[in-house]
Design a protein around this motif. Structure first.
Motif, PDB file in Angstrom:
ATOM      1  N   GLY A  74      45.945 -15.266  55.524  1.00 40.34           N
ATOM      2  CA  GLY A  74      46.630 -15.107  54.244  1.00 40.34           C
ATOM      3  C   GLY A  74      45.978 -15.918  53.137  1.00 40.34           C
ATOM      4  O   GLY A  74      45.108 -16.760  53.372  1.00 40.34           O
ATOM      5  N   PRO A  75      46.419 -15.698  51.885  1.00 43.51           N
ATOM      6  CA  PRO A  75      45.746 -16.291  50.720  1.00 43.51           C
ATOM      7  C   PRO A  75      45.846 -17.812  50.629  1.00 43.51           C
ATOM      8  O   PRO A  75      45.060 -18.441  49.928  1.00 43.51           O
ATOM      9  CB  PRO A  75      46.453 -15.625  49.531  1.00 43.51           C
ATOM     10  CG  PRO A  75      47.767 -15.158  50.075  1.00 43.51           C
ATOM     11  CD  PRO A  75      47.528 -14.804  51.502  1.00 43.51           C
ATOM     12  N   GLY A  76      46.804 -18.431  51.331  1.00 48.75           N
ATOM     13  CA  GLY A  76      46.939 -19.877  51.273  1.00 48.75           C
ATOM     14  C   GLY A  76      46.017 -20.634  52.205  1.00 48.75           C
ATOM     15  O   GLY A  76      46.028 -21.877  52.233  1.00 48.75           O
ATOM     16  N   ARG A  77      45.240 -19.938  52.961  1.00 49.50           N
ATOM     17  CA  ARG A  77      44.342 -20.571  53.936  1.00 49.50           C
ATOM     18  C   ARG A  77      42.897 -20.168  53.636  1.00 49.50           C
ATOM     19  O   ARG A  77      42.671 -19.139  53.020  1.00 49.50           O
ATOM     20  CB  ARG A  77      44.739 -20.110  55.348  1.00 49.50           C
ATOM     21  CG  ARG A  77      46.180 -20.451  55.722  1.00 49.50           C
ATOM     22  CD  ARG A  77      46.345 -21.881  56.148  1.00 49.50           C
ATOM     23  NE  ARG A  77      45.628 -22.137  57.383  1.00 49.50           N
ATOM     24  CZ  ARG A  77      46.111 -21.848  58.605  1.00 49.50           C
ATOM     25  NH1 ARG A  77      47.321 -21.330  58.734  1.00 49.50           N
ATOM     26  NH2 ARG A  77      45.402 -22.128  59.675  1.00 49.50           N
ATOM     27  N   PRO A  78      41.909 -20.974  54.022  1.00 53.18           N
ATOM     28  CA  PRO A  78      42.033 -22.188  54.813  1.00 53.18           C
ATOM     29  C   PRO A  78      42.469 -23.380  53.969  1.00 53.18           C
ATOM     30  O   PRO A  78      42.350 -23.372  52.744  1.00 53.18           O
ATOM     31  CB  PRO A  78      40.611 -22.399  55.337  1.00 53.18           C
ATOM     32  CG  PRO A  78      39.749 -21.852  54.240  1.00 53.18           C
ATOM     33  CD  PRO A  78      40.492 -20.656  53.722  1.00 53.18           C
ATOM     34  N   LEU A  79      42.958 -24.411  54.650  1.00 54.30           N
ATOM     35  CA  LEU A  79      43.305 -25.659  53.976  1.00 54.30           C
ATOM     36  C   LEU A  79      42.046 -26.453  53.657  1.00 54.30           C
ATOM     37  O   LEU A  79      41.992 -27.176  52.667  1.00 54.30           O
ATOM     38  CB  LEU A  79      44.237 -26.492  54.864  1.00 54.30           C
ATOM     39  CG  LEU A  79      45.537 -25.804  55.285  1.00 54.30           C
ATOM     40  CD1 LEU A  79      46.289 -26.658  56.282  1.00 54.30           C
ATOM     41  CD2 LEU A  79      46.397 -25.514  54.065  1.00 54.30           C
ATOM     42  N   LEU A  80      41.043 -26.343  54.520  1.00 56.25           N
ATOM     43  CA  LEU A  80      39.754 -27.008  54.320  1.00 56.25           C
ATOM     44  C   LEU A  80      38.655 -25.961  54.257  1.00 56.25           C
ATOM     45  O   LEU A  80      38.716 -24.948  54.944  1.00 56.25           O
ATOM     46  CB  LEU A  80      39.470 -27.979  55.480  1.00 56.25           C
ATOM     47  CG  LEU A  80      40.421 -29.158  55.654  1.00 56.25           C
ATOM     48  CD1 LEU A  80      40.044 -29.950  56.899  1.00 56.25           C
ATOM     49  CD2 LEU A  80      40.389 -30.063  54.437  1.00 56.25           C
ATOM     50  N   SER A  81      37.647 -26.211  53.430  1.00 58.23           N
ATOM     51  CA  SER A  81      36.540 -25.264  53.297  1.00 58.23           C
ATOM     52  C   SER A  81      35.744 -25.187  54.595  1.00 58.23           C
ATOM     53  O   SER A  81      35.824 -26.079  55.454  1.00 58.23           O
ATOM     54  CB  SER A  81      35.614 -25.691  52.158  1.00 58.23           C
ATOM     55  OG  SER A  81      34.896 -26.857  52.530  1.00 58.23           O
ATOM     56  N   ALA A  82      34.948 -24.138  54.720  1.00 57.61           N
ATOM     57  CA  ALA A  82      34.121 -23.967  55.916  1.00 57.61           C
ATOM     58  C   ALA A  82      33.174 -25.149  56.102  1.00 57.61           C
ATOM     59  O   ALA A  82      32.951 -25.610  57.223  1.00 57.61           O
ATOM     60  CB  ALA A  82      33.330 -22.661  55.821  1.00 57.61           C
ATOM     61  N   GLY A  83      32.618 -25.647  55.004  1.00 57.22           N
ATOM     62  CA  GLY A  83      31.717 -26.788  55.117  1.00 57.22           C
ATOM     63  C   GLY A  83      32.406 -28.021  55.669  1.00 57.22           C
ATOM     64  O   GLY A  83      31.874 -28.729  56.537  1.00 57.22           O
ATOM     65  N   ASP A  84      33.631 -28.290  55.181  1.00 54.08           N
ATOM     66  CA  ASP A  84      34.385 -29.449  55.683  1.00 54.08           C
ATOM     67  C   ASP A  84      34.791 -29.254  57.144  1.00 54.08           C
ATOM     68  O   ASP A  84      34.714 -30.180  57.952  1.00 54.08           O
ATOM     69  CB  ASP A  84      35.626 -29.681  54.832  1.00 54.08           C
ATOM     70  CG  ASP A  84      35.298 -30.314  53.482  1.00 54.08           C
ATOM     71  OD1 ASP A  84      34.193 -30.874  53.358  1.00 54.08           O
ATOM     72  OD2 ASP A  84      36.120 -30.232  52.570  1.00 54.08           O
ATOM     73  N   ARG A  85      35.231 -28.042  57.482  1.00 53.50           N
ATOM     74  CA  ARG A  85      35.623 -27.789  58.875  1.00 53.50           C
ATOM     75  C   ARG A  85      34.426 -27.935  59.807  1.00 53.50           C
ATOM     76  O   ARG A  85      34.533 -28.482  60.912  1.00 53.50           O
ATOM     77  CB  ARG A  85      36.245 -26.392  58.992  1.00 53.50           C
ATOM     78  CG  ARG A  85      37.637 -26.301  58.353  1.00 53.50           C
ATOM     79  CD  ARG A  85      38.267 -24.926  58.499  1.00 53.50           C
ATOM     80  NE  ARG A  85      37.718 -23.964  57.574  1.00 53.50           N
ATOM     81  CZ  ARG A  85      37.216 -22.789  57.908  1.00 53.50           C
ATOM     82  NH1 ARG A  85      37.159 -22.418  59.181  1.00 53.50           N
ATOM     83  NH2 ARG A  85      36.762 -21.962  56.993  1.00 53.50           N
ATOM     84  N   ALA A  86      33.269 -27.450  59.358  1.00 55.43           N
ATOM     85  CA  ALA A  86      32.064 -27.565  60.186  1.00 55.43           C
ATOM     86  C   ALA A  86      31.653 -29.019  60.366  1.00 55.43           C
ATOM     87  O   ALA A  86      31.224 -29.434  61.444  1.00 55.43           O
ATOM     88  CB  ALA A  86      30.924 -26.768  59.550  1.00 55.43           C
ATOM     89  N   ARG A  87      31.784 -29.821  59.314  1.00 59.87           N
ATOM     90  CA  ARG A  87      31.421 -31.236  59.415  1.00 59.87           C
ATOM     91  C   ARG A  87      32.329 -31.962  60.405  1.00 59.87           C
ATOM     92  O   ARG A  87      31.883 -32.810  61.176  1.00 59.87           O
ATOM     93  CB  ARG A  87      31.490 -31.898  58.042  1.00 59.87           C
ATOM     94  CG  ARG A  87      30.317 -31.534  57.150  1.00 59.87           C
ATOM     95  CD  ARG A  87      30.383 -32.278  55.814  1.00 59.87           C
ATOM     96  NE  ARG A  87      29.210 -31.991  55.020  1.00 59.87           N
ATOM     97  CZ  ARG A  87      29.084 -30.949  54.213  1.00 59.87           C
ATOM     98  NH1 ARG A  87      30.084 -30.102  54.103  1.00 59.87           N
ATOM     99  NH2 ARG A  87      27.975 -30.748  53.526  1.00 59.87           N
ATOM    100  N   LEU A  88      33.619 -31.669  60.356  1.00 57.80           N
ATOM    101  CA  LEU A  88      34.552 -32.296  61.293  1.00 57.80           C
ATOM    102  C   LEU A  88      34.212 -31.922  62.733  1.00 57.80           C
ATOM    103  O   LEU A  88      34.201 -32.778  63.627  1.00 57.80           O
ATOM    104  CB  LEU A  88      35.988 -31.874  60.966  1.00 57.80           C
ATOM    105  CG  LEU A  88      36.607 -32.483  59.713  1.00 57.80           C
ATOM    106  CD1 LEU A  88      37.943 -31.819  59.400  1.00 57.80           C
ATOM    107  CD2 LEU A  88      36.804 -33.983  59.879  1.00 57.80           C
TER     108      LEU A  88
END
Length: 453
Positions: A364-378
């Motif tokens: 849905g439009p409210g996601r993601p909470l974190l960008s792909a770059g941030d999720r990949a870094r984590l």
């Protein structure tokens, strides 16, 4: 507050660093033993990243292709700014500086990409029309010649401040720009008379003001009939550097001026802020201070190249490659447990990560909470994860065609019939492993709990 929208041409900038203590035997040129490579967005990409240091909401309108350099750029930019792409014709421009002992020896340019002049996507136009201030960082690769884009910029110049950083090969600024910021060489190429130059340029471009940047000497500003110099304040002067790296100083100047205008500052104050910001930027090391090291496991470098290199190494060593996939939005203990159990099934683990647009389609439009770059870094920070690859399709089937994992691991809340990618995995001789998940954890539930629902 409305966003600061940056419009312009983006490049991939690369700094290759090493030592040069001998000459090539067949020519009197230095041999550089490469030690490190550093990557960063260049052109309007750098201007946007710098603008994000001063403004809370930054949108970048730029032309992007579909090659490795473009994907690397997206990985570098997405954590910092919102992207509003237009089509690119040709290959992404990449500029590589070869440096030794802090000195540039040569620069290698590749890529012939030119922004398409045929269209302006509706979403891009909508984001332009939402702008509180617009910064045009023109690098002469065609974007500012787009007729529809110019029409929108001309219309917006009557509504919000437009800062235009021009280029000799670019189009002229649209009439009504609040501030145009050529450097001294660009300005004198158009108007050789140093005394009359700023005022004549202001009249030529029909701009409210022109600020000619003079490097360490500050800027010359023409506003109305007055011309004055804005010096670099003593507290911002570069000290202790015989040859400071000034790469990106013009972008810092323009971005700082645009951010100040967004905050409601008058032109004179915006130029003063920009002069000091550019000087401090150079004193802090210039654009090189914003670079990301190109090394295995550094997702922004090229997550896909890293993932496939890991797969090749594991296969060459006769090992067992495991892959898993998902959104991994708001990383929680359930995710970590899944990754640990997946990694235990083989010798290396590659995570196939849904892109931001892919997550929006699923969640849905409210996601993601974190960008792909941030999720990949984590994910990359976890010791059990060897590489991350981002995919944009509804399922990771296309990525798995290239990875060819020995094991495709998913949580036990799935069944094999739920996985459209199972046919790809099976065709390459892989197996499906459904691993137990830690109960009670869900990003959706965590978000709802945080919101008090």
């Amino acid at each position: 507050m409305k966003p600061l929208v940056v419009v312009g041409d983006v490049f991939l900038d690369v700094d290759t660093e090493g030592t040069a203590d001998r000459l090539c035997p067949d020519a009197p040129v230095p041999v550089v033993d490469v030690a490190r490579r550093w990557l960063r967005p260049g052109g309007a990409g750098l201007a946007a990243v710098l603008a994000a240091r001063s403004a809370a909401d930054v949108v970048l309108v730029a032309a992007f292709g579909d090659d490795l350099a473009a994907r690397t750029l997206v990985g570098l930019l997405e954590p910092e700014v919102t992207l509003a792409p237009v089509p690119l014709c040709g290959a992404t421009v990449s500029k590589t500086r070869v440096r030794a002992a802090g000195q540039s020896l040569l620069r290698l340019d590749s890529g012939d990409g030119i922004a398409s002049g045929q269209t302006l996507p509706e979403r891009t136009e909508r984001m332009l029309r939402r702008a509180g201030t617009i910064l045009v960082a023109d690098y002469g690769r065609g974007l500012t010649r787009n007729p529809r884009l110019r029409a929108v910029l001309a219309d917006m110049a009557s509504r919000v401040p437009v800062v235009w950083d021009p280029h000799p090969r670019g189009a002229a600024p649209v009439p009504g720009a609040r501030l145009v910021t050529p450097n001294a060489s660009e300005a004198t190429a158009l108007v050789p008379d140093a005394v009359e130059m700023p005022g004549l340029l202001r009249e030529r471009w029909r701009a409210d003001a022109v600020a000619v940047t003079l490097g360490a000497r500050g800027a010359l500003v023409a506003e109305g009939s007055a011309v004055r110099r804005v010096p670099v304040p003593q507290r911002a002067h570069v000290t202790g550097r015989a040859a400071p790296d000034t790469c990106g100083a013009g972008d810092r100047f323009a971005a700082a001026a645009a951010a100040a205008l967004l905050d409601g500052a008058p032109v004179g104050e915006a130029v003063r802020v920009a002069v000091e910001s550019a000087a401090r930027f150079v004193a802090a090391g210039g654009a090189s201070a914003l670079s990301v090291e190109d090394r295995p496991g550094t997702v922004a470098v090229s997550p896909e190249e890293d993932a496939f290199a890991v797969a090749a190494r594991v296969r060459a060593a006769g090992g067992r490659l495991v892959a898993t996939g998902g959104c991994f939005d708001l990383l929680h203990p359930g995710h970590v447990s899944l990754l640990q159990r997946a990694r235990a099934l083989g010798d290396a683990l590659v995570v196939c990560l849904n892109s931001d647009s892919s997550v929006r389609r699923l969640k849905g439009p409210g996601r993601p909470l974190l960008s792909a770059g941030d999720r990949a870094r984590l994910l990359s920070a976890l010791s059990v994860v060897d590489a991350v690859v981002i995919f944009d399709e509804p399922s990771p089937s296309e990525v798995l065609e290239r990875l060819r994992p020995d094991v495709w691991a998913k949580g036990g809340d799935y069944t094999e019939a739920d996985l459209p990618e199972r046919a790809v995995v099976r065709r390459h001789g892989g197996e499906i492993a459904l691993v137990a998940t830690l109960p009670g954890y869900s990003t959706t539930k965590l978000v709802a709990a945080a919101a008090g629902r």
